[in-house]
Design a protein around this motif. Structure first.
Motif, mmCIF file in Angstrom:
data_model
loop_
_atom_site.group_PDB
_atom_site.id
_atom_site.type_symbol
_atom_site.label_atom_id
_atom_site.label_comp_id
_atom_site.label_asym_id
_atom_site.label_seq_id
_atom_site.Cartn_x
_atom_site.Cartn_y
_atom_site.Cartn_z
ATOM 1 N N VAL A 129 0.761 -1.238 -0.106
ATOM 2 C CA VAL A 129 -0.110 -0.104 -0.154
ATOM 3 C C VAL A 129 0.891 1.281 0.091
ATOM 4 O O VAL A 129 0.556 2.198 -0.709
ATOM 5 N N VAL A 130 1.918 1.423 0.820
ATOM 6 C CA VAL A 130 2.792 2.361 1.064
ATOM 7 C C VAL A 130 3.404 2.676 -0.190
ATOM 8 O O VAL A 130 3.528 4.004 -0.919
ATOM 9 N N THR A 131 4.247 1.813 -0.980
ATOM 10 C CA THR A 131 4.978 2.139 -2.182
ATOM 11 C C THR A 131 3.942 2.541 -3.326
ATOM 12 O O THR A 131 4.071 3.222 -4.204
ATOM 13 N N GLY A 132 2.838 1.662 -3.298
ATOM 14 C CA GLY A 132 2.013 1.951 -4.404
ATOM 15 C C GLY A 132 1.278 3.294 -4.198
ATOM 16 O O GLY A 132 1.275 3.920 -5.158
ATOM 17 N N TYR A 133 1.023 3.744 -3.074
ATOM 18 C CA TYR A 133 0.464 5.090 -2.721
ATOM 19 C C TYR A 133 1.501 6.210 -3.370
ATOM 20 O O TYR A 133 1.224 7.437 -3.881
ATOM 21 N N PHE A 134 2.798 6.247 -3.098
ATOM 22 C CA PHE A 134 3.787 6.992 -3.364
ATOM 23 C C PHE A 134 3.930 7.147 -4.904
ATOM 24 O O PHE A 134 3.965 8.099 -5.415
ATOM 25 N N ALA A 135 3.951 5.829 -5.398
ATOM 26 C CA ALA A 135 4.114 5.694 -7.018
ATOM 27 C C ALA A 135 2.878 6.362 -7.615
ATOM 28 O O ALA A 135 2.856 7.224 -8.514
ATOM 29 N N ASP A 136 1.675 6.238 -6.984
ATOM 30 C CA ASP A 136 0.320 6.723 -7.737
ATOM 31 C C ASP A 136 0.468 8.324 -7.662
ATOM 32 O O ASP A 136 0.047 9.007 -8.209
ATOM 33 N N ALA A 137 0.937 8.652 -6.151
ATOM 34 C CA ALA A 137 1.173 10.231 -5.996
ATOM 35 C C ALA A 137 1.975 10.818 -6.895
ATOM 36 O O ALA A 137 1.742 11.853 -7.653
ATOM 37 N N ARG A 138 2.935 10.132 -7.284
ATOM 38 C CA ARG A 138 3.933 10.714 -8.286
ATOM 39 C C ARG A 138 3.426 10.694 -9.788
ATOM 40 O O ARG A 138 3.608 11.766 -10.547
ATOM 41 N N ALA A 139 2.711 9.545 -10.027
ATOM 42 C CA ALA A 139 1.928 9.569 -11.227
ATOM 43 C C ALA A 139 1.083 10.612 -11.408
ATOM 44 O O ALA A 139 0.943 11.161 -12.674
ATOM 45 N N PHE A 140 0.327 10.837 -10.386
ATOM 46 C CA PHE A 140 -0.906 11.718 -10.426
ATOM 47 C C PHE A 140 -0.206 13.433 -10.872
ATOM 48 O O PHE A 140 -0.634 14.237 -11.158
ATOM 49 N N GLU A 141 0.843 13.385 -9.857
ATOM 50 C CA GLU A 141 1.686 14.812 -9.903
ATOM 51 C C GLU A 141 2.115 14.914 -11.406
ATOM 52 O O GLU A 141 2.219 15.980 -11.866
ATOM 53 N N ARG A 142 2.743 13.629 -12.007
ATOM 54 C CA ARG A 142 3.166 14.070 -13.375
ATOM 55 C C ARG A 142 1.940 14.365 -14.303
ATOM 56 O O ARG A 142 2.263 15.147 -15.056
ATOM 57 N N GLN A 143 0.863 13.792 -14.151
ATOM 58 C CA GLN A 143 -0.066 14.261 -15.027
ATOM 59 C C GLN A 143 -0.521 15.499 -14.766
ATOM 60 O O GLN A 143 -0.905 16.145 -15.638
ATOM 61 N N SER A 144 -0.541 16.020 -13.455
ATOM 62 C CA SER A 144 -0.852 17.312 -13.214
ATOM 63 C C SER A 144 0.065 18.480 -13.871
ATOM 64 O O SER A 144 -0.448 19.359 -14.641
ATOM 65 N N ASN A 145 1.232 17.795 -13.862
ATOM 66 C CA ASN A 145 2.383 18.836 -14.330
ATOM 67 C C ASN A 145 2.131 18.926 -16.025
ATOM 68 O O ASN A 145 2.332 19.888 -16.631
ATOM 69 N N GLU A 146 1.719 17.794 -16.452
ATOM 70 C CA GLU A 146 1.490 17.509 -17.898
ATOM 71 C C GLU A 146 0.613 18.498 -18.365
ATOM 72 O O GLU A 146 0.551 19.159 -19.175
ATOM 73 N N TRP A 147 -0.594 18.398 -17.645
ATOM 74 C CA TRP A 147 -1.804 19.279 -17.782
ATOM 75 C C TRP A 147 -1.477 20.579 -17.741
ATOM 76 O O TRP A 147 -2.004 21.405 -18.581
ATOM 77 N N HIS A 148 -0.839 20.918 -16.674
ATOM 78 C CA HIS A 148 -0.370 22.417 -16.639
ATOM 79 C C HIS A 148 0.667 22.836 -17.522
ATOM 80 O O HIS A 148 0.613 24.045 -18.150
ATOM 81 N N ALA A 149 1.487 21.849 -17.956
ATOM 82 C CA ALA A 149 2.212 22.249 -19.242
ATOM 83 C C ALA A 149 1.527 22.213 -20.479
ATOM 84 O O ALA A 149 1.908 23.327 -21.206
ATOM 85 N N GLU A 150 0.577 21.476 -20.700
ATOM 86 C CA GLU A 150 -0.603 21.668 -21.828
ATOM 87 C C GLU A 150 -1.175 23.054 -21.736
ATOM 88 O O GLU A 150 -1.195 23.501 -22.801
ATOM 89 N N GLN A 151 -1.795 23.500 -20.664
ATOM 90 C CA GLN A 151 -2.338 24.694 -20.485
ATOM 91 C C GLN A 151 -1.448 25.940 -20.971
ATOM 92 O O GLN A 151 -1.767 26.718 -21.473
ATOM 93 N N ALA A 152 -0.143 25.682 -20.338
ATOM 94 C CA ALA A 152 0.856 26.593 -20.617
ATOM 95 C C ALA A 152 1.191 26.856 -22.221
ATOM 96 O O ALA A 152 1.245 27.841 -22.690
ATOM 97 N N ARG A 153 1.186 25.571 -22.708
ATOM 98 C CA ARG A 153 1.505 25.345 -24.230
ATOM 99 C C ARG A 153 0.359 26.175 -24.748
ATOM 100 O O ARG A 153 0.726 26.894 -25.911
ATOM 101 N N GLU A 154 -0.818 25.933 -24.526
ATOM 102 C CA GLU A 154 -2.072 26.565 -25.204
ATOM 103 C C GLU A 154 -1.916 28.088 -25.032
ATOM 104 O O GLU A 154 -2.191 28.646 -26.178
ATOM 105 N N ARG A 155 -1.711 28.341 -23.721
ATOM 106 C CA ARG A 155 -1.617 30.033 -23.868
ATOM 107 C C ARG A 155 -0.298 30.568 -24.463
ATOM 108 O O ARG A 155 -0.433 31.673 -25.104
ATOM 109 N N TYR A 156 0.680 29.739 -24.443
ATOM 110 C CA TYR A 156 1.964 30.244 -25.417
ATOM 111 C C TYR A 156 1.506 30.245 -26.811
ATOM 112 O O TYR A 156 1.852 31.243 -27.428
#
Length: 679
Positions: free
Chosen positions: A372-399
């Motif tokens: 559970v612990v290792t899976g939680y941290f891995a899922d958290a990092r995956a969610f963070e990556r997705q969030s960063n990608e989403w923000h990057a996509e938004q920034a790219r669209e604004r750019y």
């Protein structure tokens, strides 16, 4: 010597599928081919920059007149403004009669001046790249390929024309290359077909009979005489209807097969990629479980390593959790629990008793905790990556949005810049025009004075006169335009009041009373405060009579006078280098320069007779020959050495004048013959 400039042609109006074919043909024949689109640069800039003499406008036969009539008028206005020589309106013979008459009426209203307007009427054009909406032939061809049916036409013998794209492109090229200037030309093959014949030919080409349901629509179209196009431009179709349809069908098949192969390849790649993404984690998880079984076997039937006293299943569960998240870590926890249970049972433990032994229960719970612990941290990092990608996509669209705004601003800036720089009174444009006056050759300056004045003032008719040394006569040096060619070659100053006042007062003359046989504007060319020549303008537009244009004309004359002064001063200082001492005989290099300048003047005017006489020296010295020739030639004639001989150069002199000069020389005992090969 510079090569011949390419001819230019501009295509505008509706975009057609055979546009690339037409462009390739013109490029192959050495023409510069431009396509006017609706985006940047603006149409006005295309005309201004490229100076295109021939324009093709493709009329949208399927659209309502309100959609193309304003654009057609706008293009024709720009053609007239920018000196387009030939305008060709490409129409369809399948257009309704009322629309055809309207388009030709609009275009005919712009006839006149130097621009001719011609109508090129084409039947339905088909060929490779044609879409069903491009015409009946392409639509029926695709329907036959797919085994579909189409609505046919009433069973009559009505016929219509069809034209293969390559044949149509070549006919248009021949029309322009031969400078066709007639009112209209029907580009037809002379091989019309009925609906039945077309359907039968398509069935023969595709091998699939085309099913037609009869309708009440009319199939027939206008069938002009094909002999006229053969007589006018020497054109006849190269491909029959069957050959053209066969090539169009082959291209259609190649396009369909290529699309299908590409689609199948993409689907296969996407499926493999999807299976890989789904199956690889499970395969690696299973491989990890098998590895743990092997490790337990080699460690004496236990998962705990005796050297470090550490259960390697924890590393296996943690690795799966870190790599793939909670889903795979829980599966790894189940595999590890099964392995541990198997190890304990093999060691003699009782399955029921294990449920009551805390140390074993804690071991299973520890597996679950690590998963559970290792899976939680891995899922958290995956969610963070997705969030960063989403923000990057938004920034790219604004750019991208800001970039598009920036590009639009740059386009507008460039467009305004070109409008300012290329406007009639911009400093940049005037500088580029006046820069041609940077010369110390007087003959070249007279030629450039005419060219500069026409560009600055925006006129077509100009005459440049030079004043005789005694001040009694004006002799025409340069002329340009129809009205200027009608002016006398010599003017006696005392016979024209405007010339006497202009030379005496040295001001710009304005023909406010509209006196006949008098220039609209005139101004003197000055050297050391005295008039040495006069520039006259004819046929001014009404808006060129303003005080602004009078001042612009006056400033241009001052610049020309300043350049002429430098040229006269240079000529005086270089007298010994240009002439043989004490004579008017030019040295060979100077004579060659004068000849080149007069040839350039003839190119500017479009017509200027130029006589060259070769004089026999017969033992005479340069002084004697100069004295004899000076008696029979004009002040503006030139005497010089060329390739070891002595020649007389007679500007603006036809055969009659040349013969008269030769007769006068003969009376003085000097033999002269005309030299044609130097021209």
């Amino acid at each position: 010597m510079a090569g011949k400039l390419n001819e230019k042609v501009l295509l505008t109006g509706r975009q057609v599928f055979w546009q690339d074919t037409l462009q390739r043909l013109f490029a192959k024949e050495g023409w510069d081919f431009y396509v006017l689109t609706k985006d940047f640069p603006a149409p006005e800039e295309v005309f201004r920059i490229h100076n295109v003499p021939v324009v093709l406008y493709v009329l949208d036969s399927q659209a309502e007149p309100k959609s193309w009539a304003p654009e057609l008028n706008e293009i024709l206005a720009m053609c007239r403004e920018h000196g387009v020589r030939r305008f060709y309106l490409l129409e369809s013979l399948e257009m309704p009669e009322a629309r055809l008459e309207l388009s030709e009426k609009i275009a005919s209203a712009w006839r006149g001046g130097e621009m001719t307007v011609s109508f090129l009427r084409l039947p339905e054009v088909y060929g490779p790249g044609a879409a069903p909406e491009d015409g009946l032939a392409a639509d029926w061809l695709e329907a036959s390929q797919r085994g579909e049916s189409r609505t046919g036409f009433m069973e009559t013998e009505e016929k219509r024309e069809f034209l293969y794209a390559d044949d149509g492109a070549y006919a248009i090229f021949r029309t322009i290359a031969r400078d066709f200037a007639g009112e209209s030309l029907d580009i037809v093959t002379g091989q019309p077909v009925s609906a039945k014949e077309l359907a039968r030919t398509i069935g023969e080409v595709t091998g699939k009979p085309l099913s037609l349901s009869v309708s009440e629509a009319s199939f027939g179209g206008r069938l002009p005489d094909s002999s006229l196009v053969r007589a006018e431009i020497g054109w006849s179709p190269r491909y029959s209807l069957k050959d053209g349809l066969a090539m169009a069908y082959e291209a259609l098949q190649d396009e369909g097969e290529s699309w299908q192969r590409s689609a199948r390849r993409d689907r296969r790649i996407n499926q493999l990629r999807g299976w890989k993404e789904k199956l690889v984690p499970y395969a690696e998880n299973l491989a990890g479980a098998l590895l743990m079984v092997i490790v337990a076997y080699f460690q004496g039937g236990t998962t705990v390593n005796p050297a470090v006293y550490f259960d390697l299943n924890f590393a296996y569960i943690g690795a799966m959790g870190i790599l793939y998240g909670k889903g795979q870590s829980l599966i790894a926890m189940v595999f590890s629990s099964v392995i541990l249970l198997g190890v304990l049972l093999r060691a003699g433990a009782n399955a029921v008793a294990l449920m009551y032994m805390p140390e074993h229960l804690l071991h299973f719970v520890a597996y679950l905790f690590v998963a559970v612990v290792t899976g939680y941290f891995a899922d958290a990092r995956a969610f963070e990556r997705q969030s960063n990608e989403w923000h990057a996509e938004q920034a790219r669209e604004r750019y991208d949005f800001l970039r598009s705004l920036y590009d639009e601003c740059v386009v507008v800036k460039d467009r305004l810049y070109r409008q300012i720089v290329n406007s009639d009174d911009s400093i940049g444009r005037l500088y580029r025009i006046i820069r041609s006056l940077d010369s110390v050759a007087t003959e070249n300056l007279f030629t450039q004075a005419a060219g500069v004045t026409t560009q600055v003032m925006g006129v077509e008719d100009i005459a440049v006169y030079v004043l005789s040394k005694d001040g009694y006569y004006l002799r025409q040096k340069v002329r340009k335009g129809r009205l200027a060619f009608q002016q006398p070659r010599s003017l006696r100053v005392e016979e024209h009041d405007y010339l006497k006042n202009l030379i005496a007062e040295k001001n710009v003359y304005v023909n406010r009373e509209l006196v006949k046989d008098t220039p609209d504007l005139a101004a003197p060319i000055l050297y050391q405060g005295e008039a040495i020549g006069v520039v006259e303008l004819f046929g001014l537009d009404f808006n060129k009579w303003s005080l602004y244009h009078q001042n612009l004309f006056s400033i241009t004359m001052r610049l020309i006078s300043a350049s002429m002064g430098r040229a006269y001063q240079y000529e005086a200082e270089a007298q010994d280098k240009r002439y043989y001492s004490g004579t008017r005989i030019l040295r060979e290099e100077a004579f060659r320069e004068i000849l080149q300048e007069l040839m350039e003047r003839r190119r500017l005017q479009g017509e200027m007779p130029l006589g060259i006489l070769k004089v026999s020296r017969e033992g005479r010295s340069c002084e004697e020959l100069d004295s004899i020739c000076g008696k029979v030639t004009r002040n503006e004639d030139f005497l010089g050495e060329h390739q070891g001989g002595i020649y007389i150069l007679l500007p603006d002199a036809d055969e009659k004048v040349c013969n008269m000069v030769m007769e006068r020389l003969a009376r003085e005992g000097v033999t002269a013959v005309r030299e044609e090969k130097m021209l």
